[in-house]
Write a protein that holds these residues in place. Structure first.
Motif, PDB file in Angstrom:
ATOM      1  N   ARG A   1       8.487   5.305   6.929  1.00  0.00           N
ATOM      2  CA  ARG A   1       7.439   4.590   6.170  1.00  0.00           C
ATOM      3  C   ARG A   1       6.080   5.202   6.430  1.00  0.00           C
ATOM      4  NH1 ARG A   1      10.343  -0.005   7.739  1.00  0.00           N
ATOM      5  NH2 ARG A   1       8.826  -0.450   9.391  1.00  0.00           N
ATOM      6  N   PHE A   2       5.824   5.556   7.687  1.00  0.00           N
ATOM      7  CA  PHE A   2       4.561   6.213   8.016  1.00  0.00           C
ATOM      8  C   PHE A   2       4.410   7.516   7.233  1.00  0.00           C
ATOM      9  CE2 PHE A   2       2.944   9.846  10.436  1.00  0.00           C
ATOM     10  CZ  PHE A   2       1.598   9.521  10.503  1.00  0.00           C
ATOM     11  N   LEU A   3       5.463   8.344   7.226  1.00  0.00           N
ATOM     12  CA  LEU A   3       5.408   9.629   6.527  1.00  0.00           C
ATOM     13  C   LEU A   3       5.105   9.449   5.041  1.00  0.00           C
ATOM     14  CD1 LEU A   3       8.543  11.405   8.057  1.00  0.00           C
ATOM     15  CD2 LEU A   3       6.149  11.964   8.541  1.00  0.00           C
ATOM     16  N   LEU A   4       5.741   8.456   4.439  1.00  0.00           N
ATOM     17  CA  LEU A   4       5.623   8.282   2.993  1.00  0.00           C
ATOM     18  C   LEU A   4       4.381   7.510   2.577  1.00  0.00           C
ATOM     19  CD1 LEU A   4       9.370   7.579   2.094  1.00  0.00           C
ATOM     20  CD2 LEU A   4       8.149   9.773   2.240  1.00  0.00           C
ATOM     21  N   GLU A   5       3.757   6.798   3.527  1.00  0.00           N
ATOM     22  CA  GLU A   5       2.559   6.027   3.199  1.00  0.00           C
ATOM     23  C   GLU A   5       1.271   6.718   3.628  1.00  0.00           C
ATOM     24  OE1 GLU A   5       3.206   2.294   5.097  1.00  0.00           O
ATOM     25  OE2 GLU A   5       4.832   1.682   3.735  1.00  0.00           O
ATOM     26  N   HIS A   6       1.399   7.792   4.410  1.00  0.00           N
ATOM     27  CA  HIS A   6       0.210   8.490   4.894  1.00  0.00           C
ATOM     28  C   HIS A   6      -0.564   9.118   3.737  1.00  0.00           C
ATOM     29  CE1 HIS A   6      -2.442  10.618   7.557  1.00  0.00           C
ATOM     30  NE2 HIS A   6      -2.050  11.803   7.101  1.00  0.00           N
TER      31      HIS A   6
END
Length: 447
Positions: free
Chosen positions: A331-336
């Protein structure tokens, strides 16, 4: 003490010998034999030749200056050690010029191989399409070549070459064992992702954001510390996944299908994640980017191939922590939202919504009925569609290889004809139509 006449004469002779050998290094356009469709893009060839010519020109000037100095009164009266020191520097520069020439010569010499040379030109086109991000950066020239071994690698454009100087083109080394199938794109697009991440400065941006996260438990802190260490390789995997979907995971599984000790080996000095968890990360990326049951199937299959119960106890504990952290980390990777992407996520700018499994399947069925659609589509999308068809069981490996080999030739020839503006004032469409036909997709599955 003045240098002897013999020392001055000898070093002058050696410098002139270097100069003669330098003059024998010819332009690739004068020394490489290949069919026109296998040549580099005009942009890549110009960038490489310009860089190499500039290096030879500078060394030639330095050699002439040295010869004038060593044969003149100042050089003849200089201590022999000083004359030798200057000559040694020039010889080292000569070897740097040769090493830069050889870096590109290795890639270009393969363009003379029957069929392989044209396929490589097609891969250049495919790589450029995978790297395209209009409005965010200028795409550097890309040159692909084949090498032994299962892994790919990239020497990124604009990075320092051995001995100095900025690399004029991205050089991507592709495993020969992957020619030709859709999983080729997994390795190729991973390396393209390294170049894209460098152009957007994504690694530094994500590292900074990772360090700013708060964690609920010490175990999560430990897991995210490892992800931070591996972030450069992870970003490249994200790029590959965004471009070709399930093809990325299937290809990765092929690359890291190694003897069990290597699959579970935890090496903190290696920039790559542990192979076992890297495949699980790919499945989680796919599940969040492209929701579909295929990801759970692939994750279970990977666990059946490599049951974690057989791993060393320390590795099992670390892998369990990493696996538990996967949903939040992805989620972090895709929301950054890096500064370079102006408020957008990487998934948004790579237009992943256009490459959902259902749409890829629909495109495959459409292209089987009307093959012109495959000609008009971006090459990276074509690989995504073909890879999804393989995963869905509607395309055999034999059919896949035949179709993709034909497409690589088609893209290479189309690029060549576009660059030369065709000949005899023929329109682009007429020239292409008379030159070749796009390969037909099979109408019936053999699976």
């Amino acid at each position: 003490m003045a240098a002897s006449s013999f020392a001055s004469w000898m070093l002058s002779q050696e410098a002139r010998a270097l100069l003669t050998r330098l003059e024998r290094i010819k332009s690739f356009a004068m020394s490489e034999t290949m069919v026109p469709a296998a040549t580099l893009s005009m942009e890549a060839q110009a960038a490489v030749e310009r860089y190499l010519v500039q290096g030879r020109r500078e060394l030639r000037t330095q050699l002439h200056q040295y010869i004038t100095w060593v044969e003149g009164p100042t050089g003849r009266w200089a201590p022999p050690e000083e004359a030798q020191r200057r000559f040694t520097f020039l010889r080292l520069r000569f070897n740097v010029v040769l090493s830069h020439f050889d870096i590109f010569s290795e890639a270009l010499s393969q363009r003379s191989e029957a069929e392989s040379g044209v396929w490589l030109a097609g891969l250049d086109v495919l790589s450029r399409d995978a790297l395209e991000l209009p409005g965010y950066y200028d795409v550097p020239p890309v040159i692909c070549y084949l090498a032994r071994g299962p892994g790919a690698a990239i020497r990124r454009a604009r990075t320092r070459l051995p001995g100095g100087g900025a690399n004029p083109a991205a050089l991507i080394r592709i495993p020969r064992e992957r020619m030709i199938g859709s999983s080729l794109a997994s390795s190729l697009f991973h390396e393209v992702g390294h170049q894209g991440a460098a152009l957007l400065d994504l690694v530094a941006s994500m590292r900074t954001a990772l360090r700013g996260l708060t964690h609920d438990t010490p175990e999560e802190t430990s897991a995210f510390g490892l992800w931070e260490r591996w972030i450069s390789e992870v970003i490249a995997d994200v790029w590959s996944m965004a471009r070709v979907g399930v093809t990325s995971t299937v290809g990765l599984m092929g690359v890291v299908s190694l003897p069990r000790p290597f699959v579970f080996r935890l090496n903190t000095e290696d920039p790559h994640p542990v192979p076992w968890i890297r495949v699980k990360l790919s499945c989680e990326l796919g599940a969040q980017l492209f929701p579909h049951p295929q990801w759970a199937r692939l994750a279970r299959l990977w666990e059946e191939f490599y049951p974690v119960r057989g791993a060393p106890e320390r590795s099992r504990e670390t892998l369990a922590l990493l696996e538990a952290s996967l949903p939040r980390f992805v989620r972090f990777l895709l929301e950054h939202r890096p500064l370079a992407l102006r408020g957008h996520t990487l998934a948004e700018v790579l237009k992943t919504q256009e490459r959902q499994p259902a749409r890829l399947g629909a495109l495959y069925r459409q292209w089987r009925r009307k093959r012109s659609g495959i000609q008009e589509s971006p090459p990276s999308l074509v690989f995504a569609v073909i890879g999804q068809a393989r995963a869905d069981g509607v395309l055999s490996p034999e059919e896949e290889s035949e179709v993709l080999a034909g497409l690589l030739k088609y893209w290479a020839l189309r690029s060549t004809l576009d660059a030369s503006e065709t000949c005899a004032s023929l329109s682009k469409s007429r020239a292409l139509a008379s030159a070749l036909q796009a390969p037909a997709l099979p109408r019936n599955s053999v699976i």
